[in-house]
Design a protein around this motif. Structure first.
Motif, short mmCIF file in Angstrom:
data_model
loop_
_atom_site.label_atom_id
_atom_site.label_comp_id
_atom_site.label_asym_id
_atom_site.label_seq_id
_atom_site.Cartn_x
_atom_site.Cartn_y
_atom_site.Cartn_z
N LYS A 106 0.89 -1.20 -0.01
CA LYS A 106 0.05 -0.05 -0.10
C LYS A 106 0.82 1.24 0.06
O LYS A 106 0.66 2.27 -0.80
CB LYS A 106 -1.09 0.10 1.37
CG LYS A 106 -2.16 1.03 1.04
CD LYS A 106 -3.00 0.70 2.19
CE LYS A 106 -4.16 1.91 2.25
NZ LYS A 106 -5.14 1.81 3.00
N ALA A 107 2.03 1.34 0.56
CA ALA A 107 2.93 2.36 0.70
C ALA A 107 3.56 2.56 -0.45
O ALA A 107 3.58 3.76 -0.99
CB ALA A 107 3.95 2.22 2.00
N ASN A 118 2.21 4.66 -3.92
CA ASN A 118 2.27 5.98 -3.96
C ASN A 118 3.39 6.54 -4.63
O ASN A 118 3.70 7.77 -4.70
CB ASN A 118 2.13 6.69 -2.59
CG ASN A 118 0.47 6.47 -2.26
OD1 ASN A 118 -0.40 6.75 -2.96
ND2 ASN A 118 0.22 6.38 -0.78
N TYR A 119 4.31 5.52 -4.83
CA TYR A 119 5.78 5.81 -5.22
C TYR A 119 6.13 4.80 -6.43
O TYR A 119 6.91 3.99 -6.25
CB TYR A 119 6.71 5.57 -4.09
CG TYR A 119 6.39 6.61 -2.86
CD1 TYR A 119 7.13 7.81 -3.07
CD2 TYR A 119 5.73 6.14 -2.01
CE1 TYR A 119 6.85 8.68 -2.05
CE2 TYR A 119 5.19 7.17 -0.90
CZ TYR A 119 6.20 8.43 -0.80
OH TYR A 119 5.88 9.43 0.04
N GLU A 128 1.73 1.75 7.81
CA GLU A 128 1.92 2.22 6.56
C GLU A 128 2.82 3.36 6.44
O GLU A 128 3.65 3.72 5.67
CB GLU A 128 0.64 2.08 5.78
CG GLU A 128 0.84 2.55 4.51
CD GLU A 128 -0.27 2.89 3.66
OE1 GLU A 128 -0.50 3.56 2.81
OE2 GLU A 128 -1.61 2.49 4.13
N GLN A 129 2.38 4.22 7.54
CA GLN A 129 2.64 5.78 7.64
C GLN A 129 4.35 5.64 7.68
O GLN A 129 5.01 6.55 7.19
CB GLN A 129 2.02 6.44 8.67
CG GLN A 129 2.68 7.98 8.58
CD GLN A 129 2.09 8.62 7.39
OE1 GLN A 129 0.80 8.46 7.00
NE2 GLN A 129 3.11 9.21 6.79
N SER A 155 5.82 5.06 4.29
CA SER A 155 5.35 5.93 3.73
C SER A 155 6.42 7.41 4.01
O SER A 155 7.07 8.06 3.09
CB SER A 155 4.19 6.75 3.76
OG SER A 155 3.17 5.71 3.17
N ASP A 156 6.66 7.52 5.25
CA ASP A 156 7.65 8.80 5.68
C ASP A 156 9.03 8.24 5.13
O ASP A 156 9.80 9.09 4.88
CB ASP A 156 7.58 8.53 7.21
CG ASP A 156 6.27 9.34 7.93
OD1 ASP A 156 5.47 9.97 7.00
OD2 ASP A 156 6.15 9.07 8.97
N ASN A 200 9.36 8.86 1.47
CA ASN A 200 9.15 10.21 1.19
C ASN A 200 10.52 11.01 1.60
O ASN A 200 10.97 11.87 0.59
CB ASN A 200 7.99 10.95 1.97
CG ASN A 200 7.91 12.57 1.53
OD1 ASN A 200 7.55 12.92 0.44
ND2 ASN A 200 7.91 13.46 2.62
#
Length: 101
Positions: free
Chosen positions: A34-35, A38-39, A85-86, A89-90, A93
């Motif tokens: 899931k993370a 977005n990439y 997930e965050q 994601s961090d 990013n």
């Protein structure tokens, strides 16, 4: 895959060390996938680790899953047994915005 081949990778890459039978690895698959959605510019390479596998030892992997975040083959950071997930994601990013030393 060898460490030398990994060091030659261009762009952004996440190397995931784990084992197919590992419960922590199975539990983390949904949040990792899931993370990474977005990439799309980040390559995701899974490495089956375990006894006799030198690559995991070369990267000092002790627990699974271990995610190693690379830019042009240089390690920027790593996460061990991510549960949210965050956090992934961090790290993704941050990887997008960093340049290796």
């Amino acid at each position: 895959m060898t460490k030398e081949e990994i060091e030659q990778l261009q762009g952004l890459t996440v190397i995931e060390f784990g084992a197919s039978w590992c419960g922590y690895c199975k539990a983390a698959q949904a949040i990792i996938s899931k993370a990474l959605l977005n990439y799309p510019n980040v390559k995701h390479i899974k490495i089956e680790d375990g006894k006799g596998q030198r690559l995991g030892r070369q990267y000092a992997v002790k627990l699974w899953p271990t995610l190693v975040f690379l830019k042009n083959g240089v390690e920027l950071s790593r996460l061990v047994r991510p549960t949210h997930e965050q956090v992934i994601s961090d790290a993704l990013n941050q990887m997008n915005n960093e340049t290796p030393h």
